[in-house]
Design an enzyme around this catalytic site. Structure first.
Site, PDB file in Angstrom:
ATOM      1  N   SER A   1     -27.945  37.600  12.340  1.00 52.14           N
ATOM      2  CA  SER A   1     -28.986  37.466  13.354  1.00 52.14           C
ATOM      3  C   SER A   1     -28.423  36.977  14.685  1.00 52.14           C
ATOM      4  O   SER A   1     -27.637  37.647  15.320  1.00 52.14           O
ATOM      5  CB  SER A   1     -30.088  36.542  12.831  1.00 52.14           C
ATOM      6  OG  SER A   1     -31.234  36.586  13.639  1.00 52.14           O
TER       7      SER A   1
ATOM      8  N   ASP B   1     -31.968  39.561  20.101  1.00 58.27           N
ATOM      9  CA  ASP B   1     -30.786  38.956  19.496  1.00 58.27           C
ATOM     10  C   ASP B   1     -30.002  40.031  18.747  1.00 58.27           C
ATOM     11  O   ASP B   1     -30.315  41.219  18.836  1.00 58.27           O
ATOM     12  CB  ASP B   1     -31.159  37.776  18.592  1.00 58.27           C
ATOM     13  CG  ASP B   1     -31.911  38.206  17.340  1.00 58.27           C
ATOM     14  OD1 ASP B   1     -32.481  39.308  17.343  1.00 58.27           O
ATOM     15  OD2 ASP B   1     -31.933  37.427  16.363  1.00 58.27           O
TER      16      ASP B   1
END
Length: 448
Positions: free
Chosen positions: A102, A241
């Site tokens: 992530s 992200d």
């Protein structure tokens, strides 16, 4: 006791336990056997990844483990995390796997799983898989080993799904948008979708080299996009992200708006249109008190959960809610997706700009946040600093300092070896005093 799985799957530094190729092979075999046993279905799994260098290694190791138990593997290549949830359901697979850490830096990586319904696995399922990793599993006979092939159109299919969530006929003509893709999974998809919708696109963070994901860009470093918005005279900036399940918005003045402000905008709009199911928003304990007050003034409830988008989704499913998320930028719109989708949420924000005719600076200040301070203390493996008597005493004293005028939250991160100390208070002097006293006590306990 869970040792492998955290709040968002298995995560760690590549080539360090548990994120080694050997462990990924064992995890692949265990989860393959679990779903061969549980699903009784087509024995099909889809695997996506972001742009980390180690993603190739883990993709191959997981594929080998899964195929060894008879699972047929479909490789999606670099795609956003929400695309894996979508493709798991779309391709009628028994399992979806995303290889990503992530928002973490390139040296880290992780593995998270989605069930056949496109939702992340339950705690119980993860515990059973952990047991199977520890004990080993029976492999398929030679003639039953799974087949492997690549799926070339996954990101296009995902893009069409994202666009279909928007108001029919919506176009972004005349809107200049900076999109920061964090050198991650959406580096091609996000600019393409914005261009298809008619926006004047300024893409940044679109040159992944395997090592630069989230480096000085993306939702955890919005300064880069903020500077680009101002420099290009853009109307708005969208920061994703590394796996594109988070979004942060930048207004035309370069100001940063977090997930709380985005959720406030969407919740108020959906409530006004009568499509906010359950009359409430689901958010975590980290969301600002100002958000709670904003919603309350409009007759909208706030359901709080533990930190982690999986817990937000669980509460949404339990209570029949269709909007939730986190301050960090995970926004879950369950009418359209099974997990947080940064690109989708960002596009819905742009849709509100077009509908209202208001500049982004008006839309990103839905409420005045209560002053909030968050500090992290890193600890070593095996340490339990929160158990120290000195830390417990410091927490009690800090709560006394706030004395009902704010709130204090101390928790262990589920994805990194960090103790997070957060407080909110209108009096910033008291706020700083409360947080610093706890941080000092935790740091002393770590060094003891």
């Amino acid at each position: 006791m869970r040792k492998l799985f955290g709040t968002d799957g298995v995560r760690g530094t590549a080539n360090t336990h548990p994120m080694t190729a050997e462990m990924a092979l064992r995890i692949g075999a265990a989860v393959g056997r679990y779903f061969r046993r549980e699903a009784g279905g087509v024995h099909r799994v889809v695997i996506g990844k972001d742009t980390r260098l180690s993603g190739y290694m883990f993709e191959n190791a997981l594929t080998a483990g899964l195929a060894s138990t008879g699972m047929n593997v479909l490789l999606l290549g670099p795609v956003p995390t929400p695309a894996v949830g979508l493709m798991t359901r779309s391709m009628r697979a028994d399992l979806g796997v995303m290889i990503s850490a992530s928002h973490n830096s390139a040296e880290d990586n992780g593995i998270k799983f989605f069930g056949p319904d496109g939702f992340k696995l339950s705690d119980q399922a993860e515990m059973e898989i952990e047991e199977m990793v520890a004990t080993g599993v029976r492999l398929a006979q030679a003639h039953n080993i799974g087949r492997v092939r690549r799926v070339d159109d996954a990101r296009f299919r995902y893009g069409e799904r994202v666009k279909s969530s928007l108001t029919r006929g919506l176009r972004l003509d005349g809107l200049k948008v900076v999109v920061d893709c964090a050198n991650g999974a959406a580096h091609r998809t996000a600019p393409e979708i914005l261009w298809e919708l008619g926006a004047d696109v300024v893409p940044i963070g679109t040159s992944p080299d395997g090592l630069n994901i989230n480096r000085g860009c993306g939702s955890t470093c919005p300064r880069t996009a903020s500077e680009a918005v101002v420099a290009h005279g853009a109307d708005v900036g969208i920061c994703l992200d590394g796996d594109a399940d988070r979004v942060i918005v930048i207004d035309q003045l370069g100001n940063v708006a977090d997930g709380d402000q985005i959720m406030a905008l969407l919740a108020a709009r959906w409530a006004a249109e009568g499509r906010l199911q359950g009359g409430a928003l689901v958010a975590t304990v980290m969301s600002n008190l100002g958000l709670e007050r904003f919603l309350g003034d409009r007759g909208i409830g706030l359901e709080r959960t533990a930190v982690g988008d999986r817990y937000v989704v669980e509460r949404m499913r339990e209570g029949g809610f269709n909007l939730g998320g986190e301050q960090s930028g995970h926004i879950v719109m369950s009418d359209f997706a099974t997990t947080g989708d940064g690109l989708m949420a960002g596009l819905h924000f742009l849709g509100e700009m077009m509908r209202s005719g208001q500049p982004s600076s008006e839309l990103v200040r839905q409420f005045v946040p209560v002053p909030q301070l968050l500090k992290n203390v890193r600890f070593a493996k095996g340490q339990t600093p929160l158990d120290a008597a000195s830390v417990q005493s410091a927490i009690a004293e800090a709560e006394g300092v706030l004395n009902g005028s704010g709130r204090l939250l101390i928790r262990k991160s589920g994805t990194e070896p960090l103790i997070r100390v957060m407080a909110e208070c209108e009096d910033e002097a008291l706020l700083t005093r409360a947080v610093d006293s706890v941080v000092e006590a935790v740091a002393d306990a770590v060094q003891a």
